[in-house]
Structure formats: C-alpha cells, structure tokens
Scaffold this active site. Structure first.
Site, short mmCIF file in Angstrom:
data_model
loop_
_atom_site.label_atom_id
_atom_site.label_comp_id
_atom_site.label_asym_id
_atom_site.label_seq_id
_atom_site.Cartn_x
_atom_site.Cartn_y
_atom_site.Cartn_z
CD GLN A 100 -2.42 -1.34 2.71
OE1 GLN A 100 -3.43 -0.76 3.02
NE2 GLN A 100 -1.78 -2.14 3.54
CG HIS A 118 -2.95 2.50 -1.91
ND1 HIS A 118 -2.97 2.42 -0.54
CD2 HIS A 118 -4.02 1.78 -2.34
CE1 HIS A 118 -4.00 1.67 -0.16
NE2 HIS A 118 -4.64 1.27 -1.23
P1 OAD Z 1 -1.50 3.01 8.93
O1 OAD Z 1 -0.87 4.28 9.39
O2 OAD Z 1 -2.98 2.93 8.93
O3 OAD Z 1 -0.98 1.80 9.82
C1 OAD Z 1 0.40 1.61 10.04
C2 OAD Z 1 0.56 0.38 10.89
O4 OAD Z 1 1.95 0.16 11.08
C3 OAD Z 1 -0.07 0.48 12.30
O5 OAD Z 1 -0.89 -0.64 12.54
C4 OAD Z 1 1.14 0.50 13.23
O6 OAD Z 1 0.89 -0.16 14.48
C5 OAD Z 1 2.16 -0.25 12.42
N1 OAD Z 1 3.56 0.05 12.76
C6 OAD Z 1 4.08 1.19 13.28
N2 OAD Z 1 5.41 1.09 13.43
C7 OAD Z 1 5.75 -0.15 12.96
C8 OAD Z 1 6.98 -0.85 12.83
N3 OAD Z 1 8.14 -0.31 13.20
N4 OAD Z 1 6.95 -2.09 12.31
C9 OAD Z 1 5.78 -2.66 11.93
N5 OAD Z 1 4.60 -2.04 12.04
C10 OAD Z 1 4.58 -0.80 12.54
O7 OAD Z 1 -0.90 2.70 7.48
P2 OAD Z 1 -1.44 1.69 6.37
O8 OAD Z 1 -2.01 0.48 6.99
O9 OAD Z 1 -0.36 1.54 5.38
O10 OAD Z 1 -3.84 4.98 1.54
O11 OAD Z 1 -2.60 2.54 5.73
C11 OAD Z 1 -3.30 2.03 4.64
C12 OAD Z 1 -3.63 3.14 3.68
O12 OAD Z 1 -4.35 4.16 4.37
C13 OAD Z 1 -2.44 3.85 3.10
O13 OAD Z 1 -1.90 3.21 1.95
C14 OAD Z 1 -3.02 5.18 2.72
C15 OAD Z 1 -3.85 5.46 3.94
O14 OAD Z 1 -4.92 6.30 3.76
C16 OAD Z 1 -3.89 5.93 0.60
O15 OAD Z 1 -3.33 6.99 0.72
C17 OAD Z 1 -4.71 5.54 -0.58
#
Ligand code: OAD
Length: 245
Positions: A100, A118
């Site tokens: 993503q 994305h």
């Molecule tokens: P999020 O910001 O929603 O989630 C990030 C995740 O990474 C969280 O669950 C954290 O707990 C976890 N995290 C933080 N630090 C970490 C680490 N060091 N190692 C592993 N995990 C860690 O981001 P996404 O899930 O990528 O879409 O969000 C999905 C989509 O929502 C994105 O692609 C974007 C956003 O709106 C668009 O812009 C279309």
C-alpha cells in the site's frame, strides 16, 4: 519476544507467499505512518488533501504537500525489513508483494514482483490523457504532462477513487492460491488490501502479522509478531535461512 522456531515453520515452508505491507514497514526508515502517533492523518485531514475534489480546488496546495512527502521519501533509505522482503522474492518459487506504500522503498531494496496498490510518489499522471510518467528530481509547482502539456496530478490513489484496472484482480488472483501470507506494518483500515489477507486465510493460507500494535487483521491471523518490522523480519529471514543484503 522471539517466537519459537516451530511456530514459524508453516510460513518458512511456503511455496507461494503473499506479502502485504503498509506504512509500518517504512516507519523505521523515518517515514511517518498514517494513523499512528504523529501519523499523517492525525496531523492533516485526509479529505482535505487526498481527494480529487481537493486537487480540483487547489492543485498547488496538493502538489506542495506531495512534494513535501516525496522529499521525506527520497531522503529515506530502505531498512533491513525491506531488504529481507526483497530477498524472500528470490528464495521462493511463488511470491508476490502487494504494497500500500507509495514511498518506493521496496523497489529501492530490490523488490520486483511487486504491485503498488496505491501508486507511487515519484510518478505523476496527466489529468487529460492519463499518461503516467516519472517526475523529474525538481518538478515545477504544477507539473505538466510531457505528451499533451495538460495539468498532471500525483499518481496516487485518493479517497473515493477506484483502484486502477487489473491491480486488485492480479493481487487477488495470487492471494487465492497463496499458501502463506505475511502482513507487515498495516492497520488493515483500508478494505481491499486487507481483504487480500482475509480471502487467502479463508482459502487455507497460514497468516503471520508483524505489527507492534493490534490491527484490524489481528483477529484473522495465525501468528502475531508483536514487534517492529526490522526485528521481526530478522527472525523471519532466519526461519527461511536467507541472508538479506
Ligand atoms: P496506517 O498508518 O494505517 O498503519 C500503520 C501500521 O503500522 C499500524 O498498525 C502500526 O501499528 C504499524 N507500525 C508502526 N510502526 C511499525 C513498525 N516499526 N513495524 C511494523 N509495524 C509498525 O498505514 P497503512 O495500513 O499503510 O492509503 O494505511 C493504509 C492506507 O491508508 C495507506 O496506503 C493510505 C492510507 O490512507 C492511501 O493513501 C490511498
């Protein structure tokens, strides 16, 4: 805590592995996530910056925001978790990385069997002819299409937009026959990517989640490695017997 090696065995014996990544895999490279502390959607209203309507109202502002984010991405380096994921690609007969992330760090770490669900922060798309092109290092405030000179926009999927043709289909086609899924650093808040893991699990795939926090996918997975991506991917590299560069 480091898992017992036997708990990683179903993952390490996979022949067709789907890796699904989100912003958390790049957190240790210094790129902010979306929903965590200091996350982009905590500091800014997504609908004011990441929608076609916002771009129509103020293209300069939106480009300025994406150039700021792009400068952070370009200043960051892939971390060992990106590199282990790239090494897994070469170690398995069947592999797909569905990310993503738009930061380009997987590509810079060497991943090639990759679907950028994305988009990519280094690309722009013409608002008239839809031509996708790589942005120059120092683009103008309002980049133009090199083919028809019309206004270009970031080649990023915005809220309210449909996925590009083929992107989800190809990811689901692989997920349906994956025997394991590795989910790294995503909150699972965005439906279609999260369902990739849910559907694969429904078809019998063994699912492992790497995330220091509980996510929307935590209930679905077989194994939760509750730590950062760099540490967990080190354990996973060991389980596969691979070395990352
Ligand atoms: P999020 O910001 O929603 O989630 C990030 C995740 O990474 C969280 O669950 C954290 O707990 C976890 N995290 C933080 N630090 C970490 C680490 N060091 N190692 C592993 N995990 C860690 O981001 P996404 O899930 O990528 O879409 O969000 C999905 C989509 O929502 C994105 O692609 C974007 C956003 O709106 C668009 O812009 C279309």
């Amino acid at each position: 805590m480091k898992p017992d090696p036997s708990s990683l065995r179903p993952l390490a014996s996979a022949q067709r592995l789907l890796v699904l990544t989100g912003a958390g895999v790049s957190a240790e490279s210094g790129i902010p996530t979306f929903r965590g502390a200091g996350g982009l959607w905590r500091e800014h209203k997504a609908e004011e910056l990441a929608t076609p309507q916002a771009f129509e109202q103020d293209p300069e502002l939106i480009w300025e925001w994406y150039q700021w984010r792009r400068s952070i991405c370009r200043g960051a380096e892939p971390n060992p978790a990106h590199r282990v994921i790239a090494a897994l690609e070469g170690a398995l007969p069947g592999f797909l990385l569905a990310t993503q992330n738009v930061d380009g760090l997987h590509q810079r770490a060497g991943s090639t069997k990759l679907i950028a669900l994305h988009g990519n922060i280094d690309d722009a798309r013409c608002t008239a002819c839809e031509h996708v092109f790589a942005l120059p290092e120092h683009p103008p405030e309002l980049p133009e299409c090199p083919r028809c000179e019309c206004l270009a926009r970031p080649h990023i999927l915005w809220f309210g937009e449909s996925y590009w043709p083929g992107v989800l289909e190809a990811s689901y086609a692989f997920a349906m026959s994956a025997d394991a899924v590795l989910i790294v650093g995503t909150s699972g808040a965005v439906g279609p990517p999260a369902y990739l893991a849910v559907e694969a699990k429904r078809r019998g795939a063994f699912c492992v989640e790497v995330n220091p926090e509980v996510s929307a996918l935590s209930e679905v997975v077989d194994l939760h490695l509750r730590t950062g991506a760099v540490e967990a991917m080190g354990w996973i590299a060991e389980a596969f017997g691979i070395e990352s560069r």
